[in-house]
Design an enzyme around this catalytic site. Structure first.
Site, short mmCIF file in Angstrom:
data_model
loop_
_atom_site.label_atom_id
_atom_site.label_comp_id
_atom_site.label_asym_id
_atom_site.label_seq_id
_atom_site.Cartn_x
_atom_site.Cartn_y
_atom_site.Cartn_z
N THR A 113 0.85 -1.19 0.00
CA THR A 113 0.00 0.00 0.00
C THR A 113 0.88 1.24 0.00
OG1 THR A 113 -0.09 -0.06 2.42
CG2 THR A 113 -1.90 -1.12 1.24
N SER A 149 5.37 8.93 10.26
CA SER A 149 4.28 8.21 9.60
C SER A 149 4.49 8.21 8.10
CB SER A 149 2.93 8.85 9.93
OG SER A 149 2.74 10.02 9.14
N LYS A 150 3.72 7.36 7.41
CA LYS A 150 3.81 7.30 5.94
C LYS A 150 3.57 8.65 5.30
CE LYS A 150 2.78 2.63 4.31
NZ LYS A 150 1.85 1.83 3.49
N ARG A 151 2.80 9.50 5.96
CA ARG A 151 2.43 10.79 5.37
C ARG A 151 3.55 11.82 5.48
NH1 ARG A 151 -1.93 8.69 7.70
NH2 ARG A 151 -1.52 9.65 9.70
#
Length: 492
Positions: free
Chosen positions: A15, A259-261
């Site tokens: 993802t 985080s991924k963001r």
């Protein structure tokens, strides 16, 4: 002491873009396997059809290859426990879920979402734990028939033991979880789709994983997995409970978990900027582990030799981009100059380069490469450092022009420097330096002040590679033509 029986796994979900926290987990697993002469299993957890993508899957494989984190079993390699994509293993999970239900380790739960929410709120209001309260733990056949007749669906829920679960974490030491904090949990959705809580431990069991090294955020699920493992052992599906080790959080800006963001979490960003895989892995290894008290820069081979779970720190690690860049710069310096020149080539060609392909000069590049290698932090820095060699005219950097040409009498200095450079030996950087030094002395300037207008005239910038070597490589004709152009600009 090496242990060839060690089997670890790296099991990301496909993802979005790969992120550096994920890479740190892969690296620690890989280093532990390689240190022990064990096996690294690469497994893809792609049971969430709504979020998983084939593009992300391909990116994961490409990223692992780029980093050099090889795997012994998994996609493209195969192995005795294939397939290694969970989406291709659904029949296995269905079979194990049935065995767990038949054996009394799991049960159907008919509670609706609304009923669960209402009971959770009531438990919170009473100051009690708000996990599942065991309503469907012991249903009679008649109760099940009544629910079926109502048209209710059910999930499969695992039955947690009624005693504390204690285990020794390889990073955190002995940990104990009490029953009220680890309630029964779902392992199969109402539509029959298996949940992560089932597929992850089942795959670990079937693949003989001995050590589960993963992020601290998954620590709360470990007692559930241990209980499931014990059930799988009793069913003959698993042989042993693996050793768990929970790696420290990686913290980003403002001491928040990366985080991924977060932009700095995106692995692709580091590839695009021209980090070396060795430099990035060296830095990521320091997020929770240390090579020695007085050494931060080392080879991946050295890391493998020294890597031990006992040296992993449980405290959160802070991601420091400046330190990552500094370590990468050290790895660039360590390259053989030919390897450095080859590594830079993607940035010397379109779309990175701002010169026409036919203006690139391989001989000039090979001559300047040893000087450039000592100056760049990431490989993408190379274009701004060497573009003066390949552009028809130097970059017009107004800030550099104002700084170098805005004080004193730069035209007079450049006129003197040009005359002395024209008479100098252009096969010797030292002779070119003497020419500019002499020009500066005539105008009462030290070398640093005298060379600044020459540098901006020839390269367009106040900062760059060693000036006199740059002049020699660019050549007499082009260098003097650029000084003439600067004089004309000053006159205008």
């Amino acid at each position: 002491m090496a242990n060839a029986d060690v089997r670890v796994r790296f099991c990301p979900s496909p993802t979005g873009n790969p992120h550096v926290g994920l890479v740190r987990t892969a690296l620690f697993n890989w280093a532990y396997a390689r240190h022990n002469g064990g096996t690294m299993v690469f497994r893809i957890e792609d049971t969430d059809a709504a979020r998983d993508s084939e593009e992300s899957y391909e990116q994961l494989l490409d990223s692992m290859r780029w980093l050099g984190l090889t795997w012994d079993e998994g996609p493209e390699v195969g192995g005795p426990h294939a397939p290694y994509r969970q989406s291709q293993r659904m029949d296995l999970y269905k079979d194990v879920a049935q065995q767990l239900t038949d054996g009394g380790y799991a049960y159907p739960c008919y509670c609706t979402t609304e009923e669960l929410d209402a009971r959770r709120e009531a438990a919170r209001a009473a100051g009690k734990p708000s996990g599942y309260d065991g309503t469907c733990r012991v249903l009679t056949p008649e109760q099940k028939q009544a629910f079926d007749a109502e048209g209710r669906t059910y999930i499969i829920r695992f039955r947690m033991p009624d005693e504390p679960i204690t285990f020794t974490d390889a990073v955190r030491g002995e940990l104990t979880f009490t029953p009220e904090n680890v309630p029964d949990y779902g392992i199969v959705r109402a539509n029959g789709a298996p949940l992560y809580t089932l597929v992850n431990p089942v795959d670990d069991a079937l693949m003989g994983i001995t050590h589960v090294l993963r992020g601290e955020d998954l620590l709360s699920s470990t007692p559930r997995q241990i209980a499931l493992y014990k059930a799988l052992i009793e069913l003959g599906v698993a042989k042993e409970v693996p050793t768990f080790g929970h790696l420290p959080y990686v913290m980003g800006e403002g001491n928040k978990k990366l985080s991924k963001r977060d932009p700095q979490a995106n692995l692709n960003l580091y590839r695009e900027r021209g980090f070396l895989p060795e430099g990035l892995l060296n830095y990521l290894s320091l997020l929770g582990w240390s090579f020695s008290a007085d050494q931060d820069v080392f080879s991946i081979k050295d890391m493998i030799e020294k890597f031990d779970l006992a040296d992993v720190n449980a405290n959160p690690a802070r991601f420091d981009l400046k330190k990552a860049e500094a370590i990468n710069a050290d790895h660039i310096r360590m390259l053989d100059v030919k390897d450095f020149a080859a590594a830079c080539e993607p940035w010397l060609k379109a779309p990175h380069a701002n010169w026409a392909p036919e203006d690139f000069d391989q001989a000039k590049w090979e001559a300047i490469a040893p000087h450039a290698q000592t100056r760049v932090t990431v490989l993408s820095d190379i274009t701004a450092n060497v573009d003066f060699l390949f552009l028809k005219e130097p970059v017009e950097d107004e800030a550099s022009w104002s700084k170098a040409m805005g004080k004193g009498d730069p035209a007079a200095l450049l006129t003197t420097a040009r005359a002395k450079l024209e008479a100098a030996d252009w096969t010797s950087p030292e002779a070119l330096k003497e020419a500019v030094l002499a020009a500066g002395e005539e105008h009462g300037l030290k070398l640093g002040k005298a060379q600044a207008p020459v540098r901006v005239a020839v390269t367009g910038r106040t900062v760059g590679l060693p000036l006199f070597e740059s002049l020699e490589i660019l050549g007499k004709e082009k260098s003097l033509t650029r000084i003439d152009a600067a004089l004309a600009k000053l006159a205008a």
